[in-house]
Design an enzyme around this catalytic site. Structure first.
Site, PDB file in Angstrom:
ATOM      1  N   ASP A  27       0.337   3.875   1.656  1.00 54.41           N
ATOM      2  CA  ASP A  27       0.135   4.323   2.933  1.00 54.41           C
ATOM      3  C   ASP A  27       1.804   4.762   3.505  1.00 54.41           C
ATOM      4  O   ASP A  27       2.706   3.759   3.654  1.00 54.41           O
ATOM      5  CB  ASP A  27      -0.266   3.340   3.888  1.00 54.41           C
ATOM      6  CG  ASP A  27      -0.812   3.867   5.083  1.00 54.41           C
ATOM      7  OD1 ASP A  27       0.054   4.596   5.809  1.00 54.41           O
ATOM      8  OD2 ASP A  27      -2.135   3.984   5.631  1.00 54.41           O
ATOM      9  N   CYS A  55      -5.843   0.281   6.937  1.00 54.35           N
ATOM     10  CA  CYS A  55      -5.940   0.739   5.625  1.00 54.35           C
ATOM     11  C   CYS A  55      -7.098   1.643   5.192  1.00 54.35           C
ATOM     12  O   CYS A  55      -8.152   1.103   5.074  1.00 54.35           O
ATOM     13  CB  CYS A  55      -5.790  -0.392   4.577  1.00 54.35           C
ATOM     14  SG  CYS A  55      -5.447  -0.079   2.939  1.00 54.35           S
ATOM     15  N   HIS A  88      -2.326  -4.126   4.991  1.00 57.48           N
ATOM     16  CA  HIS A  88      -2.118  -3.573   6.341  1.00 57.48           C
ATOM     17  C   HIS A  88      -3.492  -3.268   7.119  1.00 57.48           C
ATOM     18  O   HIS A  88      -4.324  -2.797   6.316  1.00 57.48           O
ATOM     19  CB  HIS A  88      -0.980  -2.476   6.378  1.00 57.48           C
ATOM     20  CG  HIS A  88      -1.694  -1.211   5.924  1.00 57.48           C
ATOM     21  ND1 HIS A  88      -2.217  -0.196   6.606  1.00 57.48           N
ATOM     22  CD2 HIS A  88      -1.501  -0.772   4.603  1.00 57.48           C
ATOM     23  CE1 HIS A  88      -2.650   0.792   5.801  1.00 57.48           C
ATOM     24  NE2 HIS A  88      -2.596   0.485   4.562  1.00 57.48           N
ATOM     25  N   CYS A  97       0.702  -1.150  -0.052  1.00 57.93           N
ATOM     26  CA  CYS A  97       0.223   0.114  -0.085  1.00 57.93           C
ATOM     27  C   CYS A  97       0.855   1.308   0.282  1.00 57.93           C
ATOM     28  O   CYS A  97       2.036   1.319   0.577  1.00 57.93           O
ATOM     29  CB  CYS A  97      -1.096   0.018   1.180  1.00 57.93           C
ATOM     30  SG  CYS A  97      -2.307   1.280   1.363  1.00 57.93           S
ATOM     31  N   ARG A 109       2.884   4.901   6.173  1.00 56.36           N
ATOM     32  CA  ARG A 109       3.305   4.379   7.541  1.00 56.36           C
ATOM     33  C   ARG A 109       3.759   2.869   7.251  1.00 56.36           C
ATOM     34  O   ARG A 109       4.400   2.259   8.140  1.00 56.36           O
ATOM     35  CB  ARG A 109       2.280   4.270   8.792  1.00 56.36           C
ATOM     36  CG  ARG A 109       1.779   5.506   8.863  1.00 56.36           C
ATOM     37  CD  ARG A 109       0.216   5.379   9.445  1.00 56.36           C
ATOM     38  NE  ARG A 109      -0.645   4.806   8.694  1.00 56.36           N
ATOM     39  CZ  ARG A 109      -1.924   4.457   9.154  1.00 56.36           C
ATOM     40  NH1 ARG A 109      -2.313   4.759  10.333  1.00 56.36           N
ATOM     41  NH2 ARG A 109      -2.826   4.097   8.131  1.00 56.36           N
TER      42      ARG A 109
HETATM   43 CO    CO Z   1      -3.503   1.171   2.951  1.00 55.37          CO
END
Ligand code: CO
Length: 212
Positions: free
Chosen positions: A43, A100, A97, A41, A45
């Site tokens: 993302d 998400c 994750h 992803c 993090r």
């Molecule tokens: Co995500």
């Protein structure tokens, strides 16, 4: 973090690499032979290299919203074909994750504009597994399960491709599904049964006859 410190950090990073190996960048420039293709992803993090503890050169990386492997996405399909057929990676990882935002958005009754067709891939995963998901009364648990099932279905999408079927036959390439638990930092192996999925899939999606 401001933008100026990025360049200061870069200088420090160069110095630290050269301190351990003065030929570090010459070696880096000489070519790549990664063992993994990592699809994760976008993302901020969930950083592939950090969570796997790997170094530059060890993983070919593709990230998009909610780690999707869509068969008409030229980007992910280019990454897949290049890394499997030319770089000869031996493992492909789909890493989702918990928490998400993409998966969460796909559970909302909302018009997300340009994101609609993208997130629809996740709504399709929900539809495929509707009975199991609807039986989970705790909303948080249902959300976590959708994250896992989304990873599983993206692994299935990979196994549908000729590149993966061919590389499995030729050199035993495998596809793995993982979830990063953002609450603890732990990487969870969903233990995707590659051989079973491949066997199920080639009945319909057999693009490489020798894969049977
Ligand atoms: Co995500």
């Amino acid at each position: 973090m401001d933008i100026k410190s990025v360049f200061a950090n870069n200088e420090k990073w160069i110095a630290s690499k050269l301190a351990t190996d003065k030929h570090y960048f010459e070696k880096l420039a000489s070519g790549q032979k990664p063992e993994f293709l990592y699809i994760g992803c976008s993302d901020s993090r969930v950083t592939a290299e950090d969570l796997m503890g790997i170094q530059p050169g060890e993983a070919f990386v593709h990230r998009n919203i909610a780690n999707l492997v869509n068969n008409v996405d030229l980007n992910v399909m280019s990454v897949l074909n290049y890394s499997v057929r030319h770089l000869k990676v031996n493992h492909i990882v789909v890493c989702g994750h918990y928490n998400c935002g993409g998966v969460k958005a796909a559970m909302q009754p909302a018009d997300m504009g340009i994101l609609n067709p993208w997130l629809r891939n996740i709504r399709d995963v929900y539809r495929l597994h509707r009975d199991e998901l609807n039986a989970i009364k705790d909303e948080e648990k249902r959300y976590e399960r959708l994250v896992e099932l989304n990873v599983q279905e993206q692994c299935v999408n990979l196994i549908k491709t000729a590149a993966v079927q061919e590389a499995n036959k030729e050199r035993g390439l495998k596809v793995h599904g993982w979830v990063f638990d953002i609450h603890t930092g732990k990487l969870i192996d969903l233990k995707i049964d590659f051989d079973k999925i491949l066997k199920d899939i080639v009945e319909i999606y057999n693009l490489y006859p020798a894969a049977e």
